[in-house]
Design a protein around this motif. Structure first.
Motif, PDB file in Angstrom:
ATOM      1  N   ASP A 116       0.884  -1.170   0.000  1.00  0.00           N
ATOM      2  CA  ASP A 116       0.000   0.000   0.000  1.00  0.00           C
ATOM      3  C   ASP A 116       0.917   1.214   0.000  1.00  0.00           C
ATOM      4  OD1 ASP A 116      -1.756   2.103   0.605  1.00  0.00           O
ATOM      5  OD2 ASP A 116      -2.986   0.885   1.944  1.00  0.00           O
ATOM      6  N   ALA A 117       1.062   1.858  -1.170  1.00  0.00           N
ATOM      7  CA  ALA A 117       2.049   2.922  -1.297  1.00  0.00           C
ATOM      8  C   ALA A 117       1.644   3.861  -2.419  1.00  0.00           C
ATOM      9  CB  ALA A 117       3.439   2.345  -1.578  1.00  0.00           C
ATOM     10  N   GLY A 118       1.942   5.138  -2.230  1.00  0.00           N
ATOM     11  CA  GLY A 118       1.639   6.125  -3.255  1.00  0.00           C
ATOM     12  C   GLY A 118       2.686   7.208  -3.300  1.00  0.00           C
ATOM     13  N   ALA A 119       2.790   7.838  -4.446  1.00  0.00           N
ATOM     14  CA  ALA A 119       3.733   8.943  -4.644  1.00  0.00           C
ATOM     15  C   ALA A 119       3.015  10.274  -4.517  1.00  0.00           C
ATOM     16  CB  ALA A 119       4.375   8.832  -6.024  1.00  0.00           C
ATOM     17  N   GLU A 120       3.789  11.271  -4.174  1.00  0.00           N
ATOM     18  CA  GLU A 120       3.302  12.654  -4.105  1.00  0.00           C
ATOM     19  C   GLU A 120       4.022  13.457  -5.174  1.00  0.00           C
ATOM     20  OE1 GLU A 120       2.676  14.908  -0.182  1.00  0.00           O
ATOM     21  OE2 GLU A 120       4.585  15.686  -0.921  1.00  0.00           O
ATOM     22  N   THR A 121       3.306  14.307  -5.892  1.00  0.00           N
ATOM     23  CA  THR A 121       3.939  15.145  -6.904  1.00  0.00           C
ATOM     24  C   THR A 121       4.646  16.324  -6.249  1.00  0.00           C
ATOM     25  OG1 THR A 121       1.999  16.578  -7.206  1.00  0.00           O
ATOM     26  CG2 THR A 121       2.103  14.566  -8.540  1.00  0.00           C
ATOM     27  N   SER A 122       5.447  17.029  -7.032  1.00  0.00           N
ATOM     28  CA  SER A 122       6.123  18.217  -6.509  1.00  0.00           C
ATOM     29  C   SER A 122       5.135  19.286  -6.076  1.00  0.00           C
ATOM     30  CB  SER A 122       7.084  18.779  -7.561  1.00  0.00           C
ATOM     31  OG  SER A 122       6.367  19.120  -8.751  1.00  0.00           O
ATOM     32  N   LEU A 155      -2.296   3.726  -3.832  1.00  0.00           N
ATOM     33  CA  LEU A 155      -2.641   2.476  -4.490  1.00  0.00           C
ATOM     34  C   LEU A 155      -2.233   1.289  -3.636  1.00  0.00           C
ATOM     35  CD1 LEU A 155      -1.367   3.127  -8.140  1.00  0.00           C
ATOM     36  CD2 LEU A 155      -3.636   3.601  -7.207  1.00  0.00           C
ATOM     37  N   THR A 156      -2.980   0.202  -3.739  1.00  0.00           N
ATOM     38  CA  THR A 156      -2.608  -1.048  -3.082  1.00  0.00           C
ATOM     39  C   THR A 156      -2.683  -2.182  -4.095  1.00  0.00           C
ATOM     40  OG1 THR A 156      -3.556  -0.243  -1.008  1.00  0.00           O
ATOM     41  CG2 THR A 156      -3.037  -2.578  -1.131  1.00  0.00           C
ATOM     42  N   ARG A 157      -1.640  -3.005  -4.071  1.00  0.00           N
ATOM     43  CA  ARG A 157      -1.605  -4.219  -4.870  1.00  0.00           C
ATOM     44  C   ARG A 157      -1.137  -5.368  -3.969  1.00  0.00           C
ATOM     45  NH1 ARG A 157      -4.068  -1.166  -7.531  1.00  0.00           N
ATOM     46  NH2 ARG A 157      -3.700  -0.516  -9.711  1.00  0.00           N
ATOM     47  N   THR A 158      -1.569  -6.578  -4.285  1.00  0.00           N
ATOM     48  CA  THR A 158      -1.155  -7.772  -3.552  1.00  0.00           C
ATOM     49  C   THR A 158      -0.796  -8.845  -4.563  1.00  0.00           C
ATOM     50  OG1 THR A 158      -2.783  -7.200  -1.826  1.00  0.00           O
ATOM     51  CG2 THR A 158      -1.776  -9.379  -1.715  1.00  0.00           C
ATOM     52  N   PHE A 159       0.354  -9.494  -4.375  1.00  0.00           N
ATOM     53  CA  PHE A 159       0.776 -10.536  -5.306  1.00  0.00           C
ATOM     54  C   PHE A 159       1.572 -11.591  -4.548  1.00  0.00           C
ATOM     55  CE2 PHE A 159       3.953  -7.178  -5.359  1.00  0.00           C
ATOM     56  CZ  PHE A 159       5.158  -7.863  -5.216  1.00  0.00           C
ATOM     57  N   ALA A 160       1.731 -12.755  -5.182  1.00  0.00           N
ATOM     58  CA  ALA A 160       2.511 -13.838  -4.597  1.00  0.00           C
ATOM     59  C   ALA A 160       3.973 -13.691  -5.010  1.00  0.00           C
ATOM     60  CB  ALA A 160       1.971 -15.190  -5.038  1.00  0.00           C
ATOM     61  N   ASN A 180      -3.389 -18.684   8.643  1.00  0.00           N
ATOM     62  CA  ASN A 180      -2.091 -18.142   8.246  1.00  0.00           C
ATOM     63  C   ASN A 180      -2.097 -17.565   6.827  1.00  0.00           C
ATOM     64  OD1 ASN A 180      -0.855 -18.956  10.732  1.00  0.00           O
ATOM     65  ND2 ASN A 180      -0.756 -21.047   9.947  1.00  0.00           N
ATOM     66  N   PHE A 181      -3.273 -17.257   6.333  1.00  0.00           N
ATOM     67  CA  PHE A 181      -3.406 -16.773   4.955  1.00  0.00           C
ATOM     68  C   PHE A 181      -2.804 -15.382   4.787  1.00  0.00           C
ATOM     69  CE2 PHE A 181      -5.529 -14.661   1.478  1.00  0.00           C
ATOM     70  CZ  PHE A 181      -5.693 -15.635   0.501  1.00  0.00           C
ATOM     71  N   GLY A 182      -3.049 -14.491   5.761  1.00  0.00           N
ATOM     72  CA  GLY A 182      -2.632 -13.093   5.630  1.00  0.00           C
ATOM     73  C   GLY A 182      -3.788 -12.229   5.182  1.00  0.00           C
ATOM     74  N   GLY A 183      -3.551 -11.382   4.194  1.00  0.00           N
ATOM     75  CA  GLY A 183      -4.620 -10.502   3.729  1.00  0.00           C
ATOM     76  C   GLY A 183      -4.388 -10.050   2.303  1.00  0.00           C
ATOM     77  N   ILE A 184      -5.469  -9.668   1.653  1.00  0.00           N
ATOM     78  CA  ILE A 184      -5.419  -9.125   0.287  1.00  0.00           C
ATOM     79  C   ILE A 184      -6.225  -7.839   0.260  1.00  0.00           C
ATOM     80  CG2 ILE A 184      -6.179  -9.461  -2.108  1.00  0.00           C
ATOM     81  CD1 ILE A 184      -5.601 -12.434  -1.764  1.00  0.00           C
ATOM     82  N   ARG A 185      -5.603  -6.773  -0.216  1.00  0.00           N
ATOM     83  CA  ARG A 185      -6.300  -5.504  -0.444  1.00  0.00           C
ATOM     84  C   ARG A 185      -5.911  -5.022  -1.839  1.00  0.00           C
ATOM     85  NH1 ARG A 185      -4.950  -3.236   3.734  1.00  0.00           N
ATOM     86  NH2 ARG A 185      -3.285  -1.742   3.250  1.00  0.00           N
ATOM     87  N   LEU A 186      -6.874  -4.444  -2.552  1.00  0.00           N
ATOM     88  CA  LEU A 186      -6.646  -3.862  -3.870  1.00  0.00           C
ATOM     89  C   LEU A 186      -7.249  -2.469  -3.874  1.00  0.00           C
ATOM     90  CD1 LEU A 186      -7.630  -6.967  -6.036  1.00  0.00           C
ATOM     91  CD2 LEU A 186      -5.315  -6.221  -5.438  1.00  0.00           C
ATOM     92  N   GLU A 187      -6.521  -1.506  -4.415  1.00  0.00           N
ATOM     93  CA  GLU A 187      -6.959  -0.114  -4.301  1.00  0.00           C
ATOM     94  C   GLU A 187      -6.606   0.676  -5.549  1.00  0.00           C
ATOM     95  OE1 GLU A 187      -6.200   3.669  -1.249  1.00  0.00           O
ATOM     96  OE2 GLU A 187      -4.818   1.955  -1.286  1.00  0.00           O
ATOM     97  N   ASP A 188      -7.597   1.436  -6.031  1.00  0.00           N
ATOM     98  CA  ASP A 188      -7.397   2.402  -7.111  1.00  0.00           C
ATOM     99  C   ASP A 188      -7.888   3.774  -6.673  1.00  0.00           C
ATOM    100  OD1 ASP A 188      -6.175   0.977  -9.261  1.00  0.00           O
ATOM    101  OD2 ASP A 188      -8.083  -0.027  -9.663  1.00  0.00           O
ATOM    102  N   ASP A 189      -7.400   4.800  -7.373  1.00  0.00           N
ATOM    103  CA  ASP A 189      -7.868   6.175  -7.174  1.00  0.00           C
ATOM    104  C   ASP A 189      -8.779   6.527  -8.341  1.00  0.00           C
ATOM    105  OD1 ASP A 189      -6.163   6.229  -4.982  1.00  0.00           O
ATOM    106  OD2 ASP A 189      -4.529   7.155  -6.111  1.00  0.00           O
TER     107      ASP A 189
END
Length: 439
Positions: free
Chosen positions: A238-244, A251-256, A415-424
């Motif tokens: 879960d990470a996003g950039a900031e413009t100047s 955004l959030t992505r989850t993958f194996a 012990n599965f963990g978690g999955i989140r998906l995120e768009d703006d």
């Protein structure tokens, strides 16, 4: 920065909302990390930046709500400052760039002490509290009228703001793509976190918030990066950039890691992805975001029923909050100059109103945005499914929602963990558009 006219127009509209009194919008100062000369990366106050544009510390904006006259207050650099920091524009030059007059901080102090009606926003830093007490005396309170006016103005994004957010999202997408390509068994979470932060910096800004990079995705705000990745781990980022210019992506992505998902992982992923996709298809002006949150919860419940983890009537399960064992957060929030836009003004004042108030239910009460959507809102859509062992054990012991939850079947997912998906997503006149335009 945008054009001079943009900032002039914003301040004029704000003055018209208030009608009288002096509007006080302080910028932030530097914050010491461990001694005065070693500071945290500077982060400007977003309300100041919205109306004054500048990203320099120790500036204060005032607006006469009756006349619309704006004044930017600050002290010019000393010769010692120039030696260490280089040449900087004077306060007068900064003021001219945004169509305002200029003044010193000493002049500001005199102005505030003589003003009869000063509007200011809730302070979120101790230094801001101290300055307001020095300027206005003890016992003053933030202006509800100013809060309402700022929320009204900042909620709907202009075309130039949306263009900046497109930049933030494109950089954010590059961060996630690089992480997916690079993350391999044996790497640490910290190595992946460092990679994506470097891409954010190379994009001209920084991270818009501390990145979540974790193999333990069931911990919703997990900022620990000390684990070593193993093949097959679900890595949630879960990470996003900031413009100047200060606008944020989220955004959030989850993958194996190191291979394709297992059938079980892919099935849960597909439920979350289906919820995200169908919610975005349902977005339109006028619909309460609370309704879309409930839609996402129903989709998740139906998916979990298909794999034997939930049972019973879907609508009733959501109405009673049974879904929150697996989905204990809200669908999303406003985003703009702040990743959780304007929440320093009060989460309920930004995300709710007299028509739609916050739910008391566990999980749903964490929904930050419930009110009706408007064209020009930019929002996050971020459903998720998580298996939190402590929460599972507590609910099972308390026999909570046993008519809807198959606790015996849930054991296999501990012990599965978690999955989140995120768009703006920007709300358009006819529906919605996902920012970034690529995966």
């Amino acid at each position: 920065m945008f054009s001079t006219q943009t900032y002039t127009d914003r301040r004029q509209r704000l003055a018209q909302f208030l009608g009288s009194g002096l509007i006080l919008l302080p910028g932030n100062g530097e914050a010491a990390m461990n001694y005065r000369g070693n500071t945290y990366p500077f982060k400007q106050d977003s309300n100041f930046r919205y109306f004054a544009g500048h990203n320099q510390p120790d500036l204060v904006l005032t607006i006469d709500a009756a006349t619309g006259e704006s004044r930017l207050h600050g002290d010019d650099l000393t010769l010692d400052d120039v030696v260490w920091m280089g040449e900087h524009p004077s306060t007068a030059e900064l003021a001219e760039r945004i169509g305002a007059c200029s003044g010193t901080l000493e002049e500001l102090s005199r102005l505030l002490k003589s003003a009869k009606n000063v509007h200011y926003l809730p302070p979120y830093r101790a230094e801001r509290h101290r300055h307001i007490e020095e300027w206005l005396g003890e016992g003053t309170t933030p202006s509800k009228a100013l809060i309402r006016a700022v929320v009204e103005l900042r909620s709907v994004k202009s075309a130039e703001e949306i263009a900046e957010m497109e930049k933030a999202v494109r950089t954010s997408l590059s961060m996630h793509a690089a992480a997916r390509k690079t993350a391999t068994p044996g790497m640490t979470e910290a190595e992946v976190a460092g990679l994506i932060e470097g891409i954010a910096i190379a994009g001209g800004g920084r991270l818009s918030y501390p990145a979540i990079v974790t193999r333990n995705g069931h911990i919703l705000h997990n900022h620990y990066h000390g684990n070593t990745l193993e093949e097959g781990d679900l890595l949630l980022i879960d990470a996003g950039a900031e413009t100047s210019s200060g606008y944020a992506g989220d955004l959030t992505r989850t993958f194996a890691v190191g291979r394709d998902m297992t059938e079980r992982q892919q099935t849960v992923y597909d439920i979350v992805d289906d919820a995200k996709r169908r919610v975005i298809e349902a977005i339109r002006p006028g619909i309460p975001y609370r309704e879309l949150h409930d839609l996402s919860a129903r989709i998740i419940v139906d998916g979990l029923k298909d794999i034997g983890l939930m049972r019973g009537d879907t609508d009733e399960a959501v109405a009673t909050g049974a879904h929150a064992l697996f989905y204990p957060h809200g669908l999303g929030h406003l985003i703009g100059l702040d990743v959780h836009d304007m929440e320093d003004l009060g989460e309920d004042l930004v995300g709710y109103d007299d028509e739609i108030t916050r739910s008391p239910l566990f999980g749903t009460r964490n929904l930050r945005l419930g009110r009706r959507l408007r064209e020009g809102f930019v929002i996050t859509v971020e459903p998720g499914i998580y298996f939190i062992p402590t929460l599972i054990d507590r609910w099972r012991a308390d026999k909570r929602h046993t008519e809807f939850i198959n606790f015996a079947a849930v054991d296999a997912y501990r012990n599965f963990g978690g999955i989140r998906l995120e768009d703006d997503v920007v709300v358009t006149g006819g529906g919605a558009r996902v920012l970034g335009n690529r995966e």
